[in-house]
Write an enzyme that holds these catalytic residues in place. Sequence first.
Site, PDB file in Angstrom:
ATOM      1  CB  SER A 251      -0.908   0.025   1.230  1.00 57.28           C
ATOM      2  OG  SER A 251      -1.682  -1.147   1.306  1.00 57.28           O
TER       3      SER A 251
HETATM    4  N1  SAH Z   1      -1.216  -3.937   3.568  1.00 55.89           N
HETATM    5  C1  SAH Z   1      -0.585  -4.689   2.525  1.00 55.89           C
HETATM    6  C2  SAH Z   1      -1.456  -4.566   1.309  1.00 55.89           C
HETATM    7  C3  SAH Z   1      -1.433  -5.768   0.490  1.00 55.89           C
HETATM    8  S1  SAH Z   1      -2.563  -5.766  -0.877  1.00 55.89           S
HETATM    9  C4  SAH Z   1       0.786  -4.127   2.255  1.00 55.89           C
HETATM   10  O1  SAH Z   1       0.995  -2.931   2.501  1.00 55.89           O
HETATM   11  O2  SAH Z   1       1.657  -4.837   1.757  1.00 55.89           O
HETATM   12  C5  SAH Z   1      -3.935  -6.659  -0.218  1.00 55.89           C
HETATM   13  C6  SAH Z   1      -3.642  -8.005   0.377  1.00 55.89           C
HETATM   14  O3  SAH Z   1      -4.887  -8.574   0.769  1.00 55.89           O
HETATM   15  C7  SAH Z   1      -3.001  -9.004  -0.587  1.00 55.89           C
HETATM   16  O4  SAH Z   1      -1.868  -9.565   0.001  1.00 55.89           O
HETATM   17  C8  SAH Z   1      -4.094 -10.034  -0.803  1.00 55.89           C
HETATM   18  O5  SAH Z   1      -3.608 -11.332  -1.020  1.00 55.89           O
HETATM   19  C9  SAH Z   1      -4.845  -9.952   0.508  1.00 55.89           C
HETATM   20  N2  SAH Z   1      -6.210 -10.470   0.442  1.00 55.89           N
HETATM   21  C10 SAH Z   1      -7.144 -10.308  -0.524  1.00 55.89           C
HETATM   22  N3  SAH Z   1      -8.279 -10.951  -0.217  1.00 55.89           N
HETATM   23  C11 SAH Z   1      -8.072 -11.539   0.998  1.00 55.89           C
HETATM   24  C12 SAH Z   1      -8.857 -12.358   1.852  1.00 55.89           C
HETATM   25  N4  SAH Z   1     -10.102 -12.717   1.547  1.00 55.89           N
HETATM   26  N5  SAH Z   1      -8.320 -12.774   3.009  1.00 55.89           N
HETATM   27  C13 SAH Z   1      -7.063 -12.438   3.364  1.00 55.89           C
HETATM   28  N6  SAH Z   1      -6.258 -11.676   2.592  1.00 55.89           N
HETATM   29  C14 SAH Z   1      -6.754 -11.225   1.423  1.00 55.89           C
END
Ligand code: SAH
Length: 222
Positions: free
Chosen positions: A71
Amino acid sequence: MTDSLMRSGIGMTSQRTRQRLVQRLQEEGVMNERVLAAIGNTPRHLFIDEALSHRAYEDTALPIGHNQTISQPLIVAHMSELLLATGPLDKVLEIGTGSGYQTAILAQLVNRVFSVERIQPLQDKAKERLQSLKLRNIVFRWGDGWEGWNALAPYNGIIVTAAALEVPKALLDQLAVGGRLVMPVGDSHSQQLYLITRQEQGFKQQILGNVRFVPLLNGTIR
Ligand code: SAH
């Protein structure tokens, strides 16, 4: 140059660039000193593949593989600030560990972080990074965030870092009275950041402006 000098040299450079990022977030309106300090402390370049790490301190989202992104720092700061607005938090549930960067920031701001990720290889990498940074107040779960993490509920804060058309019911159920949930709601074209507060009776909902996140998907990937 010795190894240790080289390391400290790199450390100083990233410290300085990190400070510039903090300044930029302040200019964008981030005011919580603890949030700013956590961002100033956290080596974001360690959360990104080496090929992209020179861009780690730009205020932008970057790819982390598996079609996911780390993010944008401003959003990380903003969501953290919203969670903390009513004071210190004991237990926070995070859905979407991803790179673990938001997790690292939260771990410096609240007592305990419970972080759920559906893609196992992403979670494994995040775990390693957070352990190497000696952040020990984090518990990880490989699972589908639509279900939350009921066994350890209720949570004083819940943060979801992927967008859905609606807030998962399980997450609302797992929020403590007085607790706050922050999550992007919408489709791939238009999303808004929601802040939901659980009251003695029912929920209060505030809509806080446009954001852009990857989607909250179903099921798990090994
Ligand atoms: N806060 C993280 C953002 C990652 S992007 C960072 O700064 O790195 C969003 C993340 O949510 C991804 O890793 C994706 O795999 C996860 N995600 C999406 N749907 C999900 C679900 N149903 N349960 C758990 N994780 C999920």
